[in-house]
Each structure stands twice: as C-alpha cells, then as structure tokens.
Motif scaffolding. Structure first.
Motif, PDB file in Angstrom:
ATOM      1  N   ARG A  22      33.593  88.508 -45.982  1.00 22.38           N
ATOM      2  CA  ARG A  22      33.202  89.837 -46.482  1.00 22.38           C
ATOM      3  C   ARG A  22      31.809  89.787 -47.111  1.00 22.38           C
ATOM      4  N   LEU A  23      31.554  88.783 -47.931  1.00 24.24           N
ATOM      5  CA  LEU A  23      30.252  88.657 -48.565  1.00 24.24           C
ATOM      6  C   LEU A  23      29.153  88.516 -47.513  1.00 24.24           C
ATOM      7  N   ASP A  24      29.357  87.645 -46.548  1.00 31.71           N
ATOM      8  CA  ASP A  24      28.331  87.446 -45.528  1.00 31.71           C
ATOM      9  C   ASP A  24      28.137  88.685 -44.663  1.00 31.71           C
ATOM     10  N   LEU A  25      29.208  89.368 -44.327  1.00 32.40           N
ATOM     11  CA  LEU A  25      29.065  90.597 -43.545  1.00 32.40           C
ATOM     12  C   LEU A  25      28.301  91.650 -44.335  1.00 32.40           C
ATOM     13  N   ASP A  26      28.658  91.809 -45.596  1.00 33.67           N
ATOM     14  CA  ASP A  26      27.978  92.797 -46.445  1.00 33.67           C
ATOM     15  C   ASP A  26      26.500  92.458 -46.656  1.00 33.67           C
ATOM     16  N   GLN A  27      26.173  91.175 -46.614  1.00 38.61           N
ATOM     17  CA  GLN A  27      24.791  90.741 -46.811  1.00 38.61           C
ATOM     18  C   GLN A  27      24.015  90.664 -45.492  1.00 38.61           C
ATOM     19  N   GLY A  28      24.657  91.040 -44.389  1.00 37.46           N
ATOM     20  CA  GLY A  28      23.983  91.047 -43.097  1.00 37.46           C
ATOM     21  C   GLY A  28      23.869  89.693 -42.423  1.00 37.46           C
ATOM     22  N   ALA A  33      29.324  85.295 -40.967  1.00 38.27           N
ATOM     23  CA  ALA A  33      30.512  86.151 -41.074  1.00 38.27           C
ATOM     24  C   ALA A  33      31.436  85.940 -39.877  1.00 38.27           C
ATOM     25  N   SER A  87      28.529  93.890 -35.125  1.00 39.46           N
ATOM     26  CA  SER A  87      28.901  94.019 -36.537  1.00 39.46           C
ATOM     27  C   SER A  87      30.075  94.968 -36.731  1.00 39.46           C
ATOM     28  N   ALA A  91      33.469  94.002 -38.594  1.00 40.32           N
ATOM     29  CA  ALA A  91      33.892  94.792 -39.757  1.00 40.32           C
ATOM     30  C   ALA A  91      35.314  95.321 -39.573  1.00 40.32           C
ATOM     31  N   GLU A  98      41.922  92.190 -44.344  1.00 41.06           N
ATOM     32  CA  GLU A  98      42.025  92.531 -45.769  1.00 41.06           C
ATOM     33  C   GLU A  98      43.243  93.416 -46.033  1.00 41.06           C
TER      34      GLU A  98
END
Length: 112
Positions: A22-28, A33, A87, A91, A98
């Motif tokens: 989640r962190l890596d996806l949110d940070q691009g 991710a 992406s 997601a 989740e």
C-alpha cells in the motif's frame, strides 16, 4: 486491536506485506508495489485458508483469481524496468486484499 493486545490473536505475515505494498503504491513505486503485492497475495491465500469461515473462503477465492494478474505484473516489474505497469489493476487487487484482511478481524460484519 483488543484481541492483539490481549494476545488472543496474532498478526499475519501477509498484513505486513500488504502495508508495504500500500505504501509503495501510494508513493508511485509501482515495481515495488507489484512485487510486494504478489508476495502478499500468495501469503494471504495460505494464511486465510487456515481460518475456517465461509465468509473468508469466498474472499480467498476472489484473491486466488486476482493472483495471476498480479503475478504477471510482478514478472513484468522484474524483467523490464521500463515497462508500464497497470496501477489500476494493482490498486484493485490490493483493495480486495485489504477488504479480506478487515473481514478476518470482524467476523459477521460485511465490509466492501
């Protein structure tokens, strides 16, 4: 949270992997991710299959269906750093993972 603090329940390895994805996806950081989500899904399927609840079995079946697409994205991330990853697909799969993890901690509650 109360079950964790009271040592009545433990955390799952897939939960840590999911948070990292989640962190890596949110940070691009799509390549990371994809790799972390691939590991998180494989681990979640194994760990959640050990919980004998019908509502989780349905969610695990959904996660199993998502695995091939995520595995394809992870392979692409490893083989070609220039390749554009999907992406939205990542997601979606992460969101379903989740949701399954939330459902594990809230038996009898329907979460989308």
């Amino acid at each position: 949270l109360a079950a964790l603090l009271g040592a009545r329940a433990g955390t799952l390895l897939c939960e840590e992997l999911t948070l990292r994805a989640r962190l890596d996806l949110d940070q691009g950081r799509l390549r990371l991710a994809a790799l972390e989500l691939d590991s998180a899904l494989a681990t979640a399927v194994a760990e959640l299959n050990s919980v004998e609840r019908q509502d989780l079995a349905i969610r695990v079946a959904e996660l199993e269906q998502l695995r091939s697409g995520v595995a394809e994205q992870a392979r692409a991330a490893l083989l070609d750093g220039e390749l554009e990853l999907d992406s939205e697909a990542l997601a979606h799969a992460l969101g379903r993972l989740e949701a399954a993890l939330r459902a594990r901690t809230a038996p009898g509650v329907s979460l989308r």
